[in-house]
Design a protein around this motif. Structure first.
Motif, PDB file in Angstrom:
ATOM      1  N   ASN A  74      -7.095   6.739 -12.658  1.00  0.00           N
ATOM      2  CA  ASN A  74      -5.865   6.854 -13.427  1.00  0.00           C
ATOM      3  C   ASN A  74      -4.813   7.715 -12.743  1.00  0.00           C
ATOM      4  O   ASN A  74      -3.649   7.722 -13.165  1.00  0.00           O
ATOM      5  CB  ASN A  74      -6.160   7.424 -14.824  1.00  0.00           C
ATOM      6  CG  ASN A  74      -6.671   6.359 -15.772  1.00  0.00           C
ATOM      7  OD1 ASN A  74      -6.114   5.274 -15.862  1.00  0.00           O
ATOM      8  ND2 ASN A  74      -7.744   6.660 -16.479  1.00  0.00           N
ATOM      9  N   SER A  75      -5.187   8.429 -11.702  1.00  0.00           N
ATOM     10  CA  SER A  75      -4.206   9.246 -10.972  1.00  0.00           C
ATOM     11  C   SER A  75      -3.419   8.412  -9.963  1.00  0.00           C
ATOM     12  O   SER A  75      -2.438   8.901  -9.396  1.00  0.00           O
ATOM     13  CB  SER A  75      -4.905  10.404 -10.248  1.00  0.00           C
ATOM     14  OG  SER A  75      -5.667   9.943  -9.133  1.00  0.00           O
ATOM     15  N   PHE A  76      -3.806   7.166  -9.745  1.00  0.00           N
ATOM     16  CA  PHE A  76      -3.125   6.295  -8.788  1.00  0.00           C
ATOM     17  C   PHE A  76      -1.971   5.547  -9.449  1.00  0.00           C
ATOM     18  O   PHE A  76      -2.084   5.084 -10.588  1.00  0.00           O
ATOM     19  CB  PHE A  76      -4.103   5.271  -8.201  1.00  0.00           C
ATOM     20  CG  PHE A  76      -4.924   5.778  -7.058  1.00  0.00           C
ATOM     21  CD1 PHE A  76      -4.519   5.568  -5.745  1.00  0.00           C
ATOM     22  CD2 PHE A  76      -6.100   6.482  -7.288  1.00  0.00           C
ATOM     23  CE1 PHE A  76      -5.277   6.034  -4.684  1.00  0.00           C
ATOM     24  CE2 PHE A  76      -6.875   6.952  -6.236  1.00  0.00           C
ATOM     25  CZ  PHE A  76      -6.457   6.727  -4.926  1.00  0.00           C
ATOM     26  N   LEU A  77      -0.883   5.402  -8.718  1.00  0.00           N
ATOM     27  CA  LEU A  77       0.254   4.630  -9.198  1.00  0.00           C
ATOM     28  C   LEU A  77      -0.149   3.204  -9.528  1.00  0.00           C
ATOM     29  O   LEU A  77       0.291   2.633 -10.529  1.00  0.00           O
ATOM     30  CB  LEU A  77       1.358   4.628  -8.140  1.00  0.00           C
ATOM     31  CG  LEU A  77       2.551   3.706  -8.412  1.00  0.00           C
ATOM     32  CD1 LEU A  77       3.310   4.145  -9.657  1.00  0.00           C
ATOM     33  CD2 LEU A  77       3.479   3.653  -7.203  1.00  0.00           C
ATOM     34  N   SER A  78      -0.984   2.596  -8.702  1.00  0.00           N
ATOM     35  CA  SER A  78      -1.382   1.202  -8.907  1.00  0.00           C
ATOM     36  C   SER A  78      -2.124   1.018 -10.229  1.00  0.00           C
ATOM     37  O   SER A  78      -2.005  -0.039 -10.871  1.00  0.00           O
ATOM     38  CB  SER A  78      -2.247   0.724  -7.745  1.00  0.00           C
ATOM     39  OG  SER A  78      -3.277   1.656  -7.473  1.00  0.00           O
ATOM     40  N   ALA A  79      -2.904   2.014 -10.657  1.00  0.00           N
ATOM     41  CA  ALA A  79      -3.598   1.923 -11.945  1.00  0.00           C
ATOM     42  C   ALA A  79      -2.592   1.931 -13.084  1.00  0.00           C
ATOM     43  O   ALA A  79      -2.715   1.155 -14.050  1.00  0.00           O
ATOM     44  CB  ALA A  79      -4.585   3.071 -12.094  1.00  0.00           C
ATOM     45  N   GLY A 133       0.838  -1.197   0.000  1.00  0.00           N
ATOM     46  CA  GLY A 133       0.000   0.000   0.000  1.00  0.00           C
ATOM     47  C   GLY A 133       0.864   1.235   0.000  1.00  0.00           C
ATOM     48  O   GLY A 133       2.098   1.152   0.056  1.00  0.00           O
ATOM     49  N   TYR A 134       0.232   2.379  -0.073  1.00  0.00           N
ATOM     50  CA  TYR A 134       0.973   3.639  -0.032  1.00  0.00           C
ATOM     51  C   TYR A 134       0.012   4.785   0.257  1.00  0.00           C
ATOM     52  O   TYR A 134      -1.216   4.649   0.168  1.00  0.00           O
ATOM     53  CB  TYR A 134       1.724   3.896  -1.344  1.00  0.00           C
ATOM     54  CG  TYR A 134       0.868   3.895  -2.586  1.00  0.00           C
ATOM     55  CD1 TYR A 134       0.081   4.995  -2.927  1.00  0.00           C
ATOM     56  CD2 TYR A 134       0.835   2.789  -3.430  1.00  0.00           C
ATOM     57  CE1 TYR A 134      -0.706   4.989  -4.063  1.00  0.00           C
ATOM     58  CE2 TYR A 134       0.053   2.774  -4.574  1.00  0.00           C
ATOM     59  CZ  TYR A 134      -0.709   3.883  -4.890  1.00  0.00           C
ATOM     60  OH  TYR A 134      -1.492   3.864  -6.009  1.00  0.00           O
ATOM     61  N   LEU A 169       6.185  12.247 -11.331  1.00  0.00           N
ATOM     62  CA  LEU A 169       5.229  12.865 -12.248  1.00  0.00           C
ATOM     63  C   LEU A 169       4.568  11.787 -13.089  1.00  0.00           C
ATOM     64  O   LEU A 169       5.233  10.900 -13.617  1.00  0.00           O
ATOM     65  CB  LEU A 169       5.965  13.863 -13.153  1.00  0.00           C
ATOM     66  CG  LEU A 169       5.127  14.761 -14.053  1.00  0.00           C
ATOM     67  CD1 LEU A 169       4.333  15.765 -13.219  1.00  0.00           C
ATOM     68  CD2 LEU A 169       6.021  15.515 -15.041  1.00  0.00           C
ATOM     69  N   LEU A 170       3.250  11.878 -13.210  1.00  0.00           N
ATOM     70  CA  LEU A 170       2.475  10.976 -14.066  1.00  0.00           C
ATOM     71  C   LEU A 170       1.715  11.809 -15.084  1.00  0.00           C
ATOM     72  O   LEU A 170       0.951  12.706 -14.717  1.00  0.00           O
ATOM     73  CB  LEU A 170       1.502  10.154 -13.220  1.00  0.00           C
ATOM     74  CG  LEU A 170       0.488   9.289 -13.980  1.00  0.00           C
ATOM     75  CD1 LEU A 170       1.202   8.202 -14.777  1.00  0.00           C
ATOM     76  CD2 LEU A 170      -0.520   8.664 -13.015  1.00  0.00           C
TER      77      LEU A 170
END
Length: 209
Positions: A113-118, A38-39, A171-172
């Protein structure tokens, strides 16, 4: 004299290259991100439509395998909205409203889509997934790139800049099918392995405060 100059150039190149080679490999960085239970993070998100750009201050919480929480704050750091996805259901809470709006739609949204996991899920399944090294603000970063699954024309490709020393995303960027940027997430803080309380993801017991 020419030979001396060439020697200096070679030495400088080796020193600069050594900075990157001393970092964990891109594969190890990717594995650390994927294996995190998790994060939590704080971020600034920009969303562009046909006419305007909208900015959001975010706090995100993620817990494997599929628990998401995103909080929206105004520029005075006052919470305005909470979105929780858990057990196949999404609950959206607004300030001043007692009951949440519930939906079964979360995957593929701008919030998801703003999540790293996505991003990592898309990267794992994308046939065109790849990585490069790029310089930004005088530092080298791993840049992971992949296509995004689904039929949303505004979310077709994503690029993730990651610190090669500690696997923290910087940055994503998400792009539409015409290569215009539609979503940008600048991560201000990012903490792996934080033990988020399950109550954060409980839609039924959530109290807006």
């Amino acid at each position: 004299m020419r030979q001396k100059v060439l020697s200096i150039i070679v030495i400088v190149s080796l020193l600069l290259g050594g900075c990157m080679f001393s970092a964990p490999s891109a594969e190890k960085i990717l594995k650390k991100m994927e294996d995190a239970p998790g994060y939590s993070s704080e971020a600034r998100m920009a969303v562009k439509n046909n006419r305007s750009v909208f900015y959001y201050n975010l706090k995100q919480y993620y817990k494997k395998p599929d628990k998401f929480r995103i909080e929206f704050y105004d520029d005075n750091l006052v919470m305005k909205q909470i979105m929780i996805y858990n057990n196949g259901q999404c609950g959206i809470f607004h300030v001043g409203i007692d009951k949440p709006f519930k939906s079964d739609t979360f995957a593929g949204t701008k919030e998801h889509n703003s999540f790293l996991s996505a991003f990592l899920e898309n990267y794992k399944n994308a046939p065109d997934a790849k990585w490069t090294v790029e310089e930004k603000d005088g530092r080298d970063y791993y840049v992971f790139q992949c296509s995004i699954a689904g039929n949303n024309p505004y979310f077709k490709k994503a690029l993730l800049h990651v610190n090669p020393k500690n696997a923290q995303p910087l940055l994503l960027n998400v792009f539409a099918e015409d290569d215009s940027k539609t979503l940008e997430v600048e991560y201000k803080t990012f903490l792996y392995g934080t033990e988020a309380d399950d109550s954060l993801f409980d839609i039924e017991e959530q109290k807006f405060s």
